[in-house]
Design a protein around this motif. Structure first.
Motif, PDB file in Angstrom:
ATOM      1  N   PRO A 184      44.271  32.331  44.987  1.00  0.00           N
ATOM      2  CA  PRO A 184      43.439  33.518  44.767  1.00  0.00           C
ATOM      3  C   PRO A 184      44.272  34.672  44.202  1.00  0.00           C
ATOM      4  N   LEU A 185      43.648  35.441  43.345  1.00  0.00           N
ATOM      5  CA  LEU A 185      44.238  36.670  42.803  1.00  0.00           C
ATOM      6  C   LEU A 185      43.346  37.841  43.197  1.00  0.00           C
ATOM      7  N   ALA A 186      43.857  39.044  43.122  1.00  0.00           N
ATOM      8  CA  ALA A 186      43.047  40.227  43.401  1.00  0.00           C
ATOM      9  C   ALA A 186      41.991  40.366  42.310  1.00  0.00           C
ATOM     10  N   GLY A 187      40.730  40.487  42.709  1.00  0.00           N
ATOM     11  CA  GLY A 187      39.630  40.674  41.765  1.00  0.00           C
ATOM     12  C   GLY A 187      39.408  42.153  41.496  1.00  0.00           C
ATOM     13  N   GLN A 188      38.556  42.419  40.527  1.00  0.00           N
ATOM     14  CA  GLN A 188      38.190  43.790  40.210  1.00  0.00           C
ATOM     15  C   GLN A 188      36.688  43.900  40.360  1.00  0.00           C
TER      16      GLN A 188
ATOM     17  N   MET B 161      35.557  37.483  41.166  1.00  0.00           N
ATOM     18  CA  MET B 161      36.621  36.765  41.859  1.00  0.00           C
ATOM     19  C   MET B 161      37.605  36.275  40.806  1.00  0.00           C
ATOM     20  N   ARG B 162      38.899  36.207  41.196  1.00  0.00           N
ATOM     21  CA  ARG B 162      39.926  35.744  40.259  1.00  0.00           C
ATOM     22  C   ARG B 162      40.836  34.752  40.961  1.00  0.00           C
TER      23      ARG B 162
ATOM     24  N   THR C 202      38.530  33.829  35.888  1.00  0.00           N
ATOM     25  CA  THR C 202      37.648  34.887  36.363  1.00  0.00           C
ATOM     26  C   THR C 202      36.271  34.306  36.628  1.00  0.00           C
TER      27      THR C 202
END
Length: 163
Positions: A43-47, A51-52, A107
């Motif tokens: 998982p990455l930080a989303g904006q 979700m990323r 993304t």
């Protein structure tokens, strides 16, 4: 989107990529296709509401000549609808009879996540979820190498019912 729902999406993505194995298009002059498989997802930080994820692709070259690439593009469709996309400008070479791992940020737009949540509920009836994973390694004299994997995932009944 709640943390619990995002966690379920992460688990679903992990299930999809764990089962997905990608085959490359055969190159020119009788080259064997590249073998592309999912090596991992983080998982990455989303904006905002998106979700990323960082998708790691392992690319194996079963040929006698190296394959240069100058970017990668990936699309993931679920239930016939686009779910996630990603691009990376990573450059490199897959050595002859060798392999490399390429990271691609994926993304998942909020609308796609909501749409798939409803589709997951419908899929619970059959327990099957069709997917298509497509991508392209850019570069080389032929403009790049495409790869694709498609199939049907069997969904665990407990996971779908909780969405």
């Amino acid at each position: 989107m709640t943390a619990s729902c995002a966690s379920r999406f992460v688990r679903l993505i992990l299930l999809i990529v764990a089962l997905a194995s990608l085959g490359g298009c055969a190159g020119m002059f009788g080259h064997d296709p590249l073998r592309v498989s999912v090596a991992g997802i983080e998982p990455l930080a989303g904006q905002g509401l998106e979700m990323r994820f960082n998708l790691k692709l392992r690319v194996q070259n079963p040929n006698e000549s190296p394959v240069d690439f100058s970017g990668v593009s990936v699309e993931l469709d679920l239930n016939g609808k686009q779910f996630a996309t990603g691009v990376s400008d990573q450059t490199g070479t897959v050595p002859r009879f060798g392999e490399t791992v390429i990271g691609v940020p994926l993304t998942v737009p909020a609308f796609a996540a909501v749409r798939q949540a409803f589709a997951f509920a419908d899929s619970a009836q059959s327990g099957q979820l069709p997917y298509v994973l497509r991508g392209r390694l850019a570069g080389g004299i032929t403009g790049g190498t495409r790869f694709i994997d498609q199939g049907t995932l069997s969904l665990p009944a407990g996971e779908v019912g909780g969405l």
